[in-house]
Design a protein around this motif. Structure first.
Motif, PDB file in Angstrom:
ATOM      1  N   ASN A 119      22.420  -9.786  -1.730  1.00 46.62           N
ATOM      2  CA  ASN A 119      21.283 -10.378  -2.414  1.00 46.62           C
ATOM      3  C   ASN A 119      20.410 -11.176  -1.441  1.00 46.62           C
ATOM      4  N   LEU A 120      21.048 -11.944  -0.567  1.00 44.71           N
ATOM      5  CA  LEU A 120      20.293 -12.729   0.410  1.00 44.71           C
ATOM      6  C   LEU A 120      19.504 -11.815   1.343  1.00 44.71           C
ATOM      7  N   ARG A 121      20.092 -10.701   1.724  1.00 49.38           N
ATOM      8  CA  ARG A 121      19.381  -9.748   2.585  1.00 49.38           C
ATOM      9  C   ARG A 121      18.101  -9.270   1.910  1.00 49.38           C
ATOM     10  N   ARG A 122      18.181  -8.977   0.615  1.00 49.82           N
ATOM     11  CA  ARG A 122      16.990  -8.511  -0.106  1.00 49.82           C
ATOM     12  C   ARG A 122      15.946  -9.610  -0.224  1.00 49.82           C
ATOM     13  N   VAL A 123      16.383 -10.863  -0.403  1.00 52.03           N
ATOM     14  CA  VAL A 123      15.442 -11.983  -0.459  1.00 52.03           C
ATOM     15  C   VAL A 123      14.698 -12.118   0.866  1.00 52.03           C
ATOM     16  N   VAL A 124      15.435 -12.063   1.971  1.00 49.71           N
ATOM     17  CA  VAL A 124      14.805 -12.173   3.291  1.00 49.71           C
ATOM     18  C   VAL A 124      13.817 -11.037   3.504  1.00 49.71           C
ATOM     19  N   MET A 125      14.171  -9.843   3.093  1.00 50.19           N
ATOM     20  CA  MET A 125      13.268  -8.702   3.266  1.00 50.19           C
ATOM     21  C   MET A 125      12.011  -8.846   2.410  1.00 50.19           C
ATOM     22  N   GLN A 126      12.136  -9.461   1.246  1.00 50.30           N
ATOM     23  CA  GLN A 126      10.952  -9.733   0.422  1.00 50.30           C
ATOM     24  C   GLN A 126      10.023 -10.721   1.124  1.00 50.30           C
ATOM     25  N   LEU A 127      10.596 -11.746   1.742  1.00 54.55           N
ATOM     26  CA  LEU A 127       9.792 -12.705   2.498  1.00 54.55           C
ATOM     27  C   LEU A 127       9.117 -12.017   3.679  1.00 54.55           C
ATOM     28  N   GLN A 128       9.854 -11.155   4.357  1.00 52.05           N
ATOM     29  CA  GLN A 128       9.281 -10.409   5.482  1.00 52.05           C
ATOM     30  C   GLN A 128       8.109  -9.537   5.032  1.00 52.05           C
ATOM     31  N   ASP A 129       8.280  -8.869   3.893  1.00 48.27           N
ATOM     32  CA  ASP A 129       7.212  -8.007   3.376  1.00 48.27           C
ATOM     33  C   ASP A 129       5.957  -8.819   3.037  1.00 48.27           C
ATOM     34  N   SER A 130       6.169 -10.034   2.551  1.00 44.89           N
ATOM     35  CA  SER A 130       5.028 -10.891   2.215  1.00 44.89           C
ATOM     36  C   SER A 130       4.188 -11.167   3.454  1.00 44.89           C
ATOM     37  N   VAL A 131       4.835 -11.557   4.540  1.00 44.30           N
ATOM     38  CA  VAL A 131       4.136 -11.828   5.794  1.00 44.30           C
ATOM     39  C   VAL A 131       3.536 -10.549   6.371  1.00 44.30           C
ATOM     40  N   SER A 132       4.257  -9.440   6.258  1.00 50.93           N
ATOM     41  CA  SER A 132       3.787  -8.172   6.820  1.00 50.93           C
ATOM     42  C   SER A 132       2.517  -7.672   6.153  1.00 50.93           C
ATOM     43  N   SER A 133       2.165  -8.233   4.999  1.00 50.14           N
ATOM     44  CA  SER A 133       0.938  -7.806   4.321  1.00 50.14           C
ATOM     45  C   SER A 133      -0.290  -8.028   5.199  1.00 50.14           C
ATOM     46  N   LEU A 134      -0.259  -9.048   6.062  1.00 45.83           N
ATOM     47  CA  LEU A 134      -1.382  -9.300   6.968  1.00 45.83           C
ATOM     48  C   LEU A 134      -1.518  -8.171   7.973  1.00 45.83           C
ATOM     49  N   GLU A 135      -0.392  -7.702   8.453  1.00 44.90           N
ATOM     50  CA  GLU A 135      -0.368  -6.639   9.449  1.00 44.90           C
ATOM     51  C   GLU A 135      -0.717  -5.287   8.831  1.00 44.90           C
ATOM     52  N   LYS A 136      -0.270  -5.069   7.589  1.00 43.12           N
ATOM     53  CA  LYS A 136      -0.483  -3.788   6.926  1.00 43.12           C
ATOM     54  C   LYS A 136      -1.891  -3.620   6.372  1.00 43.12           C
ATOM     55  N   ALA A 137      -2.622  -4.709   6.181  1.00 45.83           N
ATOM     56  CA  ALA A 137      -3.991  -4.619   5.677  1.00 45.83           C
ATOM     57  C   ALA A 137      -4.830  -3.768   6.616  1.00 45.83           C
ATOM     58  N   ARG A 138      -5.704  -2.958   6.059  1.00 45.15           N
ATOM     59  CA  ARG A 138      -6.562  -2.121   6.892  1.00 45.15           C
ATOM     60  C   ARG A 138      -7.535  -2.942   7.704  1.00 45.15           C
ATOM     61  N   ILE A 139      -7.948  -4.097   7.162  1.00 46.37           N
ATOM     62  CA  ILE A 139      -9.000  -4.893   7.798  1.00 46.37           C
ATOM     63  C   ILE A 139      -8.391  -6.005   8.648  1.00 46.37           C
ATOM     64  N   PRO A 140      -9.140  -6.517   9.645  1.00 43.41           N
ATOM     65  CA  PRO A 140      -8.624  -7.584  10.500  1.00 43.41           C
ATOM     66  C   PRO A 140      -8.382  -8.882   9.742  1.00 43.41           C
ATOM     67  N   VAL A 141      -7.355  -9.608  10.180  1.00 44.08           N
ATOM     68  CA  VAL A 141      -7.031 -10.918   9.631  1.00 44.08           C
ATOM     69  C   VAL A 141      -7.064 -11.928  10.772  1.00 44.08           C
ATOM     70  N   LEU A 142      -7.960 -12.924  10.667  1.00 48.71           N
ATOM     71  CA  LEU A 142      -8.085 -13.986  11.666  1.00 48.71           C
ATOM     72  C   LEU A 142      -7.523 -15.275  11.071  1.00 48.71           C
TER      73      LEU A 142
END
Length: 287
Positions: free
Chosen positions: A95-118
């Motif tokens: 369960n903790l592994r899945r929680v950490v991966m959810q947090l990682q996915d949240s941050v990765s949204s900046l990287e996955k966005a098509r447009i630049p993030v400053l």
């Protein structure tokens, strides 16, 4: 689509869109903009909304109050419903592994966005906040800004992206020193090592400067900028030859003369070219 003056309601962020620039501000200054449970849900939601609906051509993230962010709000891990800390060890670990991966996915949204993030950083950028800014395209800071991989000092290993992305931005030796010690490092150090693009004297100058950069980005062909981010992200994680091959494939499908001709005409007329937006991301099924 005109988005001038568009605003959205979130509990952890102020979001406004004007002149093709989405300005996202962390908005819990009394709590030093700590990253609570709502933060981790709202961040990917708002980034995806802006990007997938083509509401802006660039995102600027800044903050309010004394500090950019003091990092993870401990309430995230003290919630027994989110992270049960009793019972069968194997199931608790899964369960903790899945929680950490959810947090990682949240941050990765900046990287996955098509447009630049400053990101415009002032004051402290601590722990999870450093995870977040490492996922952005560009980072800028005030002279009083400081950074720290705080997790080490607290007795744990940073787990949301700093140890994976920071080494792609600066030297291995420097990352290892900062990770092992957990010490604070200043904006001038961050600029010297290449984490930060530029340091500004104060927050007012910081926001003005970053918005000026965002405006220059938004004035270019959105499709060309999306292509730049796609290629840079790909080349970071692949060999030069693989990246060149992918670039050739991308160009054969995405290159269009219309935007180039608009640029040539605008330059000859000393005007600003008017480009079409990239299309919104089409849902697979209409619900």
């Amino acid at each position: 689509m005109s988005t001038d003056g568009t605003q959205f309601e979130y509990s952890c962020f102020n979001v406004s869109i004007s002149d093709h620039i989405a300005h996202v501000q962390l908005s819990r200054p009394e709590q030093m903009n700590t990253m609570n449970k709502a933060f981790w849900k709202e961040l990917p939601s708002l980034i995806d909304k802006i990007d997938s609906q083509s509401l802006a051509r660039v995102i600027v993230i800044s903050s309010t109050g004394k500090h950019f962010s003091a990092g993870m709000d401990l309430s995230v891990f003290s919630d027994p419903n989110a992270v049960p800390m009793r019972g069968d060890p194997a199931r608790m670990a899964e369960n903790l592994r899945r929680v950490v991966m959810q947090l990682q996915d949240s941050v990765s949204s900046l990287e996955k966005a098509r447009i630049p993030v400053l990101v415009a950083i002032h004051g402290g950028c601590v722990g999870g906040a450093l995870d977040m800014v490492c996922a952005a395209d560009c980072r800028y800071a005030t002279q009083d800004a400081f950074f720290t991989i705080k997790e080490t000092e607290l007795g744990m290993t940073a787990d949301v992206g700093t140890l994976q992305r920071f080494p792609k931005l600066v030297s291995q030796g420097m990352v290892r020193e900062l990770a092992y010690t957990g010490r604070k490092f200043t904006a001038s150090e961050a600029e010297a090592m290449g984490l930060v693009n530029k340091v500004f004297p104060d927050q007012e100058a910081l926001i003005a400067g970053v918005m000026e950069i965002a405006a220059r980005i938004s004035g270019n062909s959105p499709l060309a900028v999306v292509g730049c981010k796609e290629m840079l992200n790909y080349s970071r994680d692949h060999s030069v030859q693989d990246s060149l091959s992918y670039m050739a494939t991308w160009q054969s499908g995405m290159f269009r003369q219309e935007d180039m001709m608009k640029s040539f005409v605008a330059k000859s007329q000393k005007t600003q070219p008017e480009f079409d937006e990239v299309w919104p991301v089409s849902p697979l099924f209409e619900l």
